[in-house]
Design an enzyme around this catalytic site. Sequence first.
Site, PDB file in Angstrom:
ATOM      1  N   HIS A  82       0.842  -1.198   0.000  1.00  0.00           N
ATOM      2  CA  HIS A  82       0.000   0.000   0.000  1.00  0.00           C
ATOM      3  C   HIS A  82       0.872   1.241   0.000  1.00  0.00           C
ATOM      4  CE1 HIS A  82      -3.420   2.590   0.801  1.00  0.00           C
ATOM      5  NE2 HIS A  82      -2.627   3.242   1.636  1.00  0.00           N
ATOM      6  N   ASP A 161     -15.180   3.325   7.767  1.00  0.00           N
ATOM      7  CA  ASP A 161     -14.138   4.273   7.355  1.00  0.00           C
ATOM      8  C   ASP A 161     -14.662   5.225   6.287  1.00  0.00           C
ATOM      9  OD1 ASP A 161     -11.350   5.310   7.162  1.00  0.00           O
ATOM     10  OD2 ASP A 161     -11.614   4.590   5.124  1.00  0.00           O
ATOM     11  N   ARG A 168     -14.294  13.415   8.499  1.00  0.00           N
ATOM     12  CA  ARG A 168     -12.984  14.012   8.820  1.00  0.00           C
ATOM     13  C   ARG A 168     -12.591  15.043   7.769  1.00  0.00           C
ATOM     14  NH1 ARG A 168      -9.410   9.191   8.421  1.00  0.00           N
ATOM     15  NH2 ARG A 168      -7.740  10.696   8.666  1.00  0.00           N
ATOM     16  N   SER A 183      -7.470   4.319   9.436  1.00  0.00           N
ATOM     17  CA  SER A 183      -8.238   4.345   8.191  1.00  0.00           C
ATOM     18  C   SER A 183      -7.564   3.455   7.139  1.00  0.00           C
ATOM     19  CB  SER A 183      -8.319   5.808   7.713  1.00  0.00           C
ATOM     20  OG  SER A 183      -8.735   5.892   6.392  1.00  0.00           O
ATOM     21  N   LYS A 187      -8.629  -0.936   6.018  1.00  0.00           N
ATOM     22  CA  LYS A 187      -8.916  -1.427   4.653  1.00  0.00           C
ATOM     23  C   LYS A 187      -7.942  -2.537   4.268  1.00  0.00           C
ATOM     24  CE  LYS A 187      -9.050   2.935   3.640  1.00  0.00           C
ATOM     25  NZ  LYS A 187      -9.213   4.324   3.329  1.00  0.00           N
TER      26      LYS A 187
HETATM   27  N1  URA Z   1      -5.790   7.512   3.072  1.00  0.00           N
HETATM   28  C1  URA Z   1      -6.777   6.853   3.728  1.00  0.00           C
HETATM   29  O1  URA Z   1      -7.263   5.842   3.275  1.00  0.00           O
HETATM   30  N2  URA Z   1      -7.183   7.367   4.908  1.00  0.00           N
HETATM   31  C2  URA Z   1      -6.678   8.475   5.466  1.00  0.00           C
HETATM   32  O2  URA Z   1      -7.094   8.863   6.542  1.00  0.00           O
HETATM   33  C3  URA Z   1      -5.664   9.148   4.760  1.00  0.00           C
HETATM   34  C4  URA Z   1      -5.232   8.639   3.561  1.00  0.00           C
END
Ligand code: URA
Length: 443
Positions: A82, A161, A168, A183, A187
Site C-alpha cells: 500500500h 471508514d 474528517r 483508516s 482497509k
Molecule cells: N488515506 C486513507 O485511506 N485514509 C486516510 O485517513 C488518509 C489517507
Amino acid sequence: MSMYDIIKHKRDGRELTPEELTEFVAGFSEGSIPDYQAAALCMAIFYQGMTSRETARFTWEMAVSGDMIDLSAIPGTTVDKHSTGGVGDKTTFVCGPIVASCGVPVAKMSGRGLGHTGGTLDKLESIPGLSIELANERFFEIVREIGIAVIGQSANLVPADKKLYALRDVTATVDSVPLIASSIMSKKIAAGSDCILLDVKCGSGAFMKTPEAAIELAQEMVAIGTQVGRRCAALITDMDQPLGMAIGNSLEVIEALDVLKGKGPADLTRICVELAANMLVLAEVDELPECRRLAQAQIDNGHAFEKFEQMVAAQGGDTRVLHDTSLFAQPQLQRVVSATSDGWIYSMDTELCGRASVELGAGRRTKEESIDYAAGIVLQAKTGSHVAAGDPIATLYASHERQLDEAAELLTQAIVISQEQPVVPPHFFARVTEQGVETYDEA
Ligand code: URA
C-alpha cells in the site's frame, strides 16, 4: 455508557476501553451516533492522540464493520502493498508482477485517485477493456491461476471508514496519525492478505511532509498490523518530486511497461525492485539482498512482464497495447513547458505537479468528473537537473487549450530553478519493522 462520556474521556486524555471503541464504531456505522458527536470525538483524538493498543482496537472495529475478505482459498502466503499516495506512483504495476512471478500471490484491492494523487484503478482502466470490477470468486480464481489480480474495493469494505473519512474531510481532522493509520490499516486488514508492505511517502507531494512524520505514521501502521496478526513492514520513500518521469494514467502504465521491459528510468526501476524485494522478504522467500537480486532478475528475464500481461488478459484487457503503446488512446493536444532561466532544478512542489495533471484531465476535481486517460505530463528534467533557458522541462498532454494554459502556469510555479545546486533527496529514508526503525541500506 453514553457517547457523551466517550467524547469526554478522550477529551480528558484517557485511553478508551475496547467496549467504548466498539460502541462508537458500531453506533456510528448504524447511524445511532450522529455526525456531530463523531466529529467531536475525531477532534478529541486529533488533540489527545491514541495509544497503540487503542488504535489497533479501533482499526479492528472499523475493519469488521463490513466485508472481511477471506483469501484462504488462495494457496501460499499472500502479500499486499500500500502506498500512502503520491504523484506518478506506478510501482504496483511493476512490484505486483515481480512478486507474483516469484510464486508469491498478490490479491490486491486498490483505490481511485484522491485530490492531487493518482489512483491505481484509474491507471489500470486506461488499458482498453480491462475490468477492475470482478466478483470475488473470479478474483480468487485469477489469483489462484496466474498469481495476481488487482481490483476495486468491494462496496462494503470498511463502511465505517467511508463514513468517518467523509466526516474528517470536512471537520479538519484528516491529518491525525492514529486516524490516518486506522483508516488505511482497516482497509488493508479487511482486504485479507497475510503480509502488508507499506510505502509511506514523505515530501511536498505526500500527506507526511517530513521523514520524521512519515516514520511516526509507519510505526503506528506496522504496530497495528502486527497486533492483529499480519506480517507488516514499511519503507519511507521520497515524494518531494514526482516518481519517475510520467504523471497521468496511460502515461504511467507506459512508463511501468518500460520498467518491466528493462528500459525504464533507473530511479523508478530501483524503487520498484526495492519494494518488490521487501514484499518477498515479508513472504519469507529469502533475506533482503537475495530478494533484491531475485526481483531484478524477474525484470531481466522477462517473467515480470509476462506476469503483467497474463493479469491484463485475465481481467479482459487488450494485451496488444502492452507491446505497441501507440494503441493506447492518444492525446489531442500537447505543449512543451520550457525553462525560463539557466540553472539547476532546485525543487519541485509535487502537490502542484499533481494538481497540474488534474487540470489537464488526468484526475477528477469532483467525484462525478470523468478522466481523460491520455492526459498528463512527461517530465524532461527533475530536481538536480541542470537546464538552460528555453530547454524543455516538461510536455503536457490534454484535450483543450484552456487545460494546457492552466497546467502550464501551475507547473511553472511548481518547478523552482536556481543558481544553487540542490541536495537531491534519497529515494529511501528508513525501513520500519516490528523490531524498530533502521536507516535504509540501499546498497
Ligand atoms: N488515506 C486513507 O485511506 N485514509 C486516510 O485517513 C488518509 C489517507
